[in-house]
Design an enzyme around this catalytic site. Structure first.
Site, PDB file in Angstrom:
ATOM      1  N   GLU A  41      -6.763   4.897   7.923  1.00  9.31           N
ATOM      2  CA  GLU A  41      -6.473   6.285   7.547  1.00  9.31           C
ATOM      3  C   GLU A  41      -7.651   6.911   6.818  1.00  9.31           C
ATOM      4  O   GLU A  41      -7.888   8.113   6.935  1.00  9.31           O
ATOM      5  CB  GLU A  41      -5.171   6.333   6.718  1.00  9.31           C
ATOM      6  CG  GLU A  41      -3.961   6.092   7.619  1.00  9.31           C
ATOM      7  CD  GLU A  41      -2.748   5.495   6.930  1.00  9.31           C
ATOM      8  OE1 GLU A  41      -2.690   5.486   5.684  1.00  9.31           O
ATOM      9  OE2 GLU A  41      -1.852   5.018   7.659  1.00  9.31           O
ATOM     10  N   GLU A  59      -5.232  -4.673  10.733  1.00  8.68           N
ATOM     11  CA  GLU A  59      -4.196  -3.656  10.904  1.00  8.68           C
ATOM     12  C   GLU A  59      -4.466  -2.867  12.182  1.00  8.68           C
ATOM     13  O   GLU A  59      -5.230  -1.884  12.153  1.00  8.68           O
ATOM     14  CB  GLU A  59      -4.193  -2.685   9.724  1.00  8.68           C
ATOM     15  CG  GLU A  59      -3.904  -3.314   8.389  1.00  8.68           C
ATOM     16  CD  GLU A  59      -3.334  -2.319   7.389  1.00  8.68           C
ATOM     17  OE1 GLU A  59      -2.276  -2.606   6.835  1.00  8.68           O
ATOM     18  OE2 GLU A  59      -3.922  -1.242   7.208  1.00  8.68           O
ATOM     19  N   SER A  98       3.639  -2.179  10.398  1.00  9.23           N
ATOM     20  CA  SER A  98       5.087  -2.275  10.643  1.00  9.23           C
ATOM     21  C   SER A  98       5.673  -3.635  10.270  1.00  9.23           C
ATOM     22  O   SER A  98       6.569  -4.135  10.950  1.00  9.23           O
ATOM     23  CB  SER A  98       5.422  -1.909  12.097  1.00  9.23           C
ATOM     24  OG  SER A  98       5.072  -0.558  12.348  1.00  9.23           O
ATOM     25  N   GLY A 119       2.837   2.278  10.837  1.00 13.72           N
ATOM     26  CA  GLY A 119       3.828   3.338  10.692  1.00 13.72           C
ATOM     27  C   GLY A 119       4.604   3.661  11.953  1.00 13.72           C
ATOM     28  O   GLY A 119       5.321   4.660  12.013  1.00 13.72           O
ATOM     29  N   LYS A 154       0.094   4.226  -0.231  1.00  9.83           N
ATOM     30  CA  LYS A 154      -0.536   5.415   0.386  1.00  9.83           C
ATOM     31  C   LYS A 154      -0.310   6.626  -0.531  1.00  9.83           C
ATOM     32  O   LYS A 154      -0.340   6.476  -1.743  1.00  9.83           O
ATOM     33  CB  LYS A 154      -0.003   5.598   1.811  1.00  9.83           C
ATOM     34  CG  LYS A 154      -0.158   4.314   2.649  1.00  9.83           C
ATOM     35  CD  LYS A 154       0.072   4.490   4.110  1.00  9.83           C
ATOM     36  CE  LYS A 154      -0.155   3.151   4.812  1.00  9.83           C
ATOM     37  NZ  LYS A 154      -0.051   3.236   6.264  1.00  9.83           N
ATOM     38  N   HIS A 163      -9.548   1.287   5.147  1.00  8.90           N
ATOM     39  CA  HIS A 163      -8.272   1.500   5.853  1.00  8.90           C
ATOM     40  C   HIS A 163      -8.485   2.516   6.973  1.00  8.90           C
ATOM     41  O   HIS A 163      -9.247   3.465   6.820  1.00  8.90           O
ATOM     42  CB  HIS A 163      -7.218   1.995   4.856  1.00  8.90           C
ATOM     43  CG  HIS A 163      -5.828   1.940   5.409  1.00  8.90           C
ATOM     44  ND1 HIS A 163      -5.359   2.864   6.322  1.00  8.90           N
ATOM     45  CD2 HIS A 163      -4.820   1.063   5.206  1.00  8.90           C
ATOM     46  CE1 HIS A 163      -4.113   2.543   6.648  1.00  8.90           C
ATOM     47  NE2 HIS A 163      -3.756   1.453   5.984  1.00  8.90           N
ATOM     48  N   ASN A 218       0.873  -1.179   0.000  1.00 10.16           N
ATOM     49  CA  ASN A 218       0.000   0.000   0.000  1.00 10.16           C
ATOM     50  C   ASN A 218       0.906   1.224   0.000  1.00 10.16           C
ATOM     51  O   ASN A 218       1.509   1.542   1.022  1.00 10.16           O
ATOM     52  CB  ASN A 218      -0.894  -0.036   1.248  1.00 10.16           C
ATOM     53  CG  ASN A 218      -1.727   1.231   1.396  1.00 10.16           C
ATOM     54  OD1 ASN A 218      -1.751   2.079   0.506  1.00 10.16           O
ATOM     55  ND2 ASN A 218      -2.412   1.360   2.527  1.00 10.16           N
TER      56      ASN A 218
HETATM   57  P1  13P Z   1       3.197   0.349   7.663  1.00  9.69           P
HETATM   58  O1  13P Z   1       3.663  -0.941   7.032  1.00  9.69           O
HETATM   59  O2  13P Z   1       3.953   1.549   7.158  1.00  9.69           O
HETATM   60  O3  13P Z   1       3.125   0.250   9.150  1.00  9.69           O
HETATM   61  O4  13P Z   1       1.686   0.576   7.139  1.00  9.69           O
HETATM   62  C1  13P Z   1       0.768  -0.442   7.258  1.00  9.69           C
HETATM   63  C2  13P Z   1      -0.442  -0.081   6.503  1.00  9.69           C
HETATM   64  O5  13P Z   1      -1.191   0.801   6.877  1.00  9.69           O
HETATM   65  C3  13P Z   1      -0.713  -0.804   5.252  1.00  9.69           C
HETATM   66  O6  13P Z   1      -2.003  -0.561   4.778  1.00  9.69           O
END
Ligand code: 13P
Length: 257
Positions: A95, A168, A214, A174, A12, A93, A10
């Site tokens: 976010e 997640e 992560s 992150g 983002k 997601h 992803n």
């Molecule tokens: P990270 O791997 O950067 O922690 O992000 C995970 C994520 O949100 C994937 O959709």
């Protein structure tokens, strides 16, 4: 993992055309790891260019609108991303839920639209740190999935192919601090039980459950060894071919002896 491991990047809101070389490198490397299914969800602007060149990896989107068209300035429909070359979409997601106030009902409507457009859906769930610390993580995730998934009788017939769940935990995204393998095992077992309840003994055990938060090359093997982990949804570590394919390699190794 009974099915082929599924490793999804992803990106983002990262990536301009300068990143196409990285996507090419990921595609080339994926051809050497055929026991793993590798996919990328770049920003919308890169879906078509990556799709046009990719020989091995699938390309997807990170969201779509819940309507099939109309006066929705700045939005994009499931049919449009499919037309650009997406074969899957990430929905719900955290976010999107946080930054755009997306609720479970909206996520469910998006999933219905995505299925209707022929896309595969990666539906995300996960609790906040406060919810985890209060001891309510399992109940929260269960309720979130129940409200975000289309009802069983509206799922596509080949649901195990078309649906995938990504667990997640928000506090692991992150932060560099992945959930422990015990926590992942417990939550994936909960999600599996829910899927069997909802979809029955034929399809419920087959839907893949990804872990995200992560995941890095150095913790991937331990995470993939956890029962009911069918792959990973990877953010930061999917931005370079080196780190992303390090994760894919960790997923393919148990199968290469
Ligand atoms: P990270 O791997 O950067 O922690 O992000 C995970 C994520 O949100 C994937 O959709």
């Amino acid at each position: 993992m009974t099915r082929r491991p599924y490793i999804v990047g992803n990106w983002k809101m990262h990536g301009t055309r300068a990143m196409l070389s990285e996507a090419r490198a990921i595609d080339r490397a994926a051809q050497r790891h055929m026991k793993v299914e590798v996919a990328l969800a770049p920003p919308y602007t890169l879906i078509h260019p990556i799709h046009r060149e990719a020989e091995q990896i699938a390309v997807g989107a990170q969201d779509c609108h819940h309507a099939d068209g109309g006066a929705h300035t700045g939005d994009i429909s499931a049919a449009m991303i499919a037309d650009a070359g997406a074969s899957f979409v990430i929905l719900g997601h955290s976010e999107r839920r946080q930054d755009h106030s997306e609720g479970d009902a909206q996520v469910r409507a998006k999933a219905e639209m995505a299925f209707a457009a022929g896309l595969r859906v990666i539906l995300c769930c996960g609790e906040s740190l406060a919810t985890r610390e209060s001891g309510g993580a399992a109940a929260f995730v269960r309720a979130q999935l129940l409200a975000s998934l289309p009802p069983a009788d509206e799922m596509p017939a080949e649901v195990a192919e078309r649906l995938c769940i990504a667990y997640e935990p928000i506090w692991a995204i992150g932060t560099g601090i992945a959930a422990t393998t015990d926590d992942i095992a417990a939550m994936h077992a909960e999600i599996r039980a829910l899927l069997v309840d909802l979809l029955g003994e034929e399809h419920g055990p087959e839907v893949r459950i990804l872990y995200g938060g992560s995941v890095k090359p150095d913790n991937a093997a331990a995470i993939f060894a956890v029962p009911e982990v069918g792959g990973a949804l990877v953010g930061g570590a999917s931005l370079t071919a080196d780190s992303f394919m390090g994760i894919a390699l960790a997923a393919s190794e148990p199968f290469e002896s």
